[in-house]
Each structure stands twice: as structure tokens, then as C-alpha cells.
Write an enzyme that holds these catalytic residues in place. Sequence first.
Site, PDB file in Angstrom:
ATOM      1  CE  LYS A  11      -3.442   2.720  -0.034  1.00  0.00           C
ATOM      2  NZ  LYS A  11      -3.850   3.413   1.139  1.00  0.00           N
ATOM      3  CD  GLU A  44      -3.166   8.058  -4.015  1.00  0.00           C
ATOM      4  OE1 GLU A  44      -3.340   9.035  -3.260  1.00  0.00           O
ATOM      5  OE2 GLU A  44      -3.519   6.893  -3.718  1.00  0.00           O
TER       6      GLU A  44
END
Length: 490
Positions: A187, A194
Site C-alpha cells: 500500500k 499515486e
Amino acid sequence: MEITKAGVIGAGTMGGALALLLADNGVEVSVHDICESNLQKTAAAAEAAGLSARINICKDYDSLCESLGTPKVFIFSLPNGRPGDSVVKTLEKYVTKGDIVIDASNENWKVTQARQQILSKYGVAYIGLGVSGGSYGARNGPSMMPGGEKWAVDMVLPMLTRMAARDDHGRPCVANIGTGGSGHFVKMIHNGIEHGIMSALCEAWEIMDQTLGMDGEEIGAIFDSWNTKGGLKGNFLVEISGSICRTKSSSGAGYMLHDIRDAVVQDANDSEGTGSWANVQSVESHVPAPSLTAAHYLRIASSQVEQRLFINTSLDITPPKREKVTGAERSAVLQELADAVYGTTLLCFVQGLDVLERESMNQNWGIDIPRVLEIWRAGCIIKSDALLDMLHASYLESPQTPLLCRPQIAQDVKRCQPALKKIVLRSIESDARVPCLSGTLEYLKYIGGVDLPTSFTEAQLDCFGAHGYDLKSEPVRHLLKGSYHHAWSG
């Protein structure tokens, strides 16, 4: 064993949404939070959704733990660091062998592994659960990345599978990532990628808005077109950009984007640590990820609003200049911009995956990268269908080859590099801010360079520190101290 009860600790935006999603999927949920207003909001949301019968509000840990079954399963979504440490410390006197703690926060993977060691002496499993999808995903089905002891992940996986988003083929976007802190590590890399994509898009927006003088409707249409065809097809961050650009100001004059303060504070106030950790990790793993780093520095600088105002006055920094570009020339520039953004997005993935593969090997996690790419689909912030299809195929075709040497990736990068160079040159001339785009261009110039200027650095290191050097005429020796030393004059 089917899990029918779970305790949720932390009923903020994400925790509250996850509690409702659990209840949606047949789990009896007991919720505790030190903030009374969060509990009230969760209770009200449960009532509005017709889920009150499955949501039990608990004022303390005693009532929370008494309401759970065997084994006790806890899920918490909290700010990283000390809040989670405090919860783990409190839970130590309540847990027994076989219980499972699921940390659905954005936590540092090293902290996750430390907590796993603390609870393992009680026979309690601690799962680091990466969750992607924001508050909407948490409520309606996120992409999830669990990592920890296999028996525990296997036990909770049916529950997580019911909660997870489904991709276009109906597959749940969740899988057992691996042992240790691998779930939170994946993550963390996800968030680094991102941030890189978001920077490329905001830089593209400034070029269209400030340099080309396009209005919100025109820019929104460009983002929409990128999302429907080409390498950025099916990209979630591109998809939401069109409507953002078209949103009008509350005053009715102009567009909302021009009213929003240019300050990303989540990194600077430590409420979001994943971007920083991803960049630190790239350095620790000795993997260059300059696109991600440049994006992060832009976010940090943006948060320092007062300082930027002083520096602007001191250095007389000029805003981007408007260009007179119309007709066919503007169409050509916009196509170059599309290619530049796609190439940068692709290389953000490449850099992040390089870090992920390196540390998976170092930690012996054995992370299945193609499976991770399948998880990063529906419900996921970095969903990018066309690009992920290509990356997934490249792993199946040549899994042992460096990413930039795989035919389709190399072909796309070579196709986009000229456009990226043109956009960076145009931005330099117009003073547009393109740190991620330009950092990506520099990355391409040195990542495959065969005669870098660092021979000069080696000579200096040898001159003042006798660090040694090797010669180009001899075979390459990987990561070894140089064989030669010279008595440099002066």
C-alpha cells in the site's frame, strides 16, 4: 471458520465506512472510538442505511471485547504511529491465543512488523491491511492488500473477499500479499505511485490552464478523452479530473480550481506518511524513483504557503507565461502532453514496482506482482486499466527481465520520450512547473546511460578519500570497492 463478529476501533471517515461495509456483508460489528461524535455519526449512518441491528456502539474496551465471538477479530483505522501503538498496548490485556488484529490504517510497514512481534508472544496475529479506494471505496468496496501470518490472513480472507470491489471480470480485488509487513508495504508503494500520477496530472492541468489558456470545459474534455482511449484509458485519477475541471466556483464566476488554496498539507502535518516512506524506501533499497520523489517535493513545497510568498517577493518568481497556440499547433501540443503524461504515469509504476520487487526479495516475502496488479483495479485509486493490462502481460511473458527491457514497456517509453522532451522544453520556456515530468525525463537519460558523468564523482571521492575506482577497460564488478587508487596532484 466463518467470521460473524468483528470489533472496529476508530470510527472516523474510513473506520466508520468500513464498519458499515462489514455490516452490509452480514457481520455483526461492535464499534469503539474515543471521539463521541464519531460514534454518533456512525450510529446515524447505520440507521440511515438500515443497518442498526448489526452495529453495536461500545463506549469502552470492556463492552467491545465482551460483544465479540471466538476468536476475537479487531479492525482499526487510525492515524499512523502513536494512536495505533496505544490501541495495541490496550488490547494486550484483552486478547487471547488465536485472536486477530487487522490494521486497516496507512501504517509504516516496519511499525507493523514491530507490533506483530509484540502480539505474537500471546499467540495473536496482527495483519497489516492496505486499503485503497478512499472513503467511497471503504463504504462500497475497496481494493485490499492484507499481509501477515498465513493462517490468520487465510481465516479473514473470506470476509475481506465479500467486502472487496470486483473488477470487470467479477474477480475480488483482494489477495494474501505475504508475510510480515508486506500488506502495508504494497500500500505504501501504491501511494508513492499515486502521488507521482497526481503530480503529472496537476502539471498537465497547469500547462493547459495557464500556458495554453484553456477554460475548464476544454480541459475537462481533454481529460475525458484521455480516459476513453490510449494508454490512460480506464485511469481513475484521469476519470475524476474532467468533472473537477468543469466544476464552477460557488460564486458562479470562473471555476472552483482557481479558488482552492494551492497547499497539500497531508504530508507536511504527518497525517499521511506513505508518500514520505515510499521515497525513503527507494533510497534504502537503492532503487532510483525520481518521478515519485519530485512529486513528493512539490506537495511539501505547496504546504509552505507563507514561506513561498516571501520567497516569491525575494526572488521575483514569475508565473507561467501564456502562449499563443491555436488550431493544429494546439492539437499537436495536446497530443504531446497526453503522451508525456502517459509515459510519466507508466514510469511511476515502473519505479514503484522496482522498489517493491527489490524489498520483496530482501525480506523474502515472495510477493506475487501480477496478483498485485490484479488487485489494483476496481475500487483502487491507481486503477489504470490499459496500462495495468500491459504491465500484467509483461510479467507473464518475461518475469525475470528488468521492466524497462520488456518489449511492450520499452516500446511505449520510446514512443513517449520525444513528446516528454518537447513538453519539458516548452514548459521551461513558459516557466510552467513540471517537476515530475522533468524528473521523469532525466530518469530516462541516466537510467540507461552507458557513460555517466559519475566517473568525475569517482575521481573526486578517490582524490579526497582514497575510495578507489575501477577502469572502463576491465569487466564490470557489481557494488565492489574500486581496485585502483591514484595519487592526485593538489
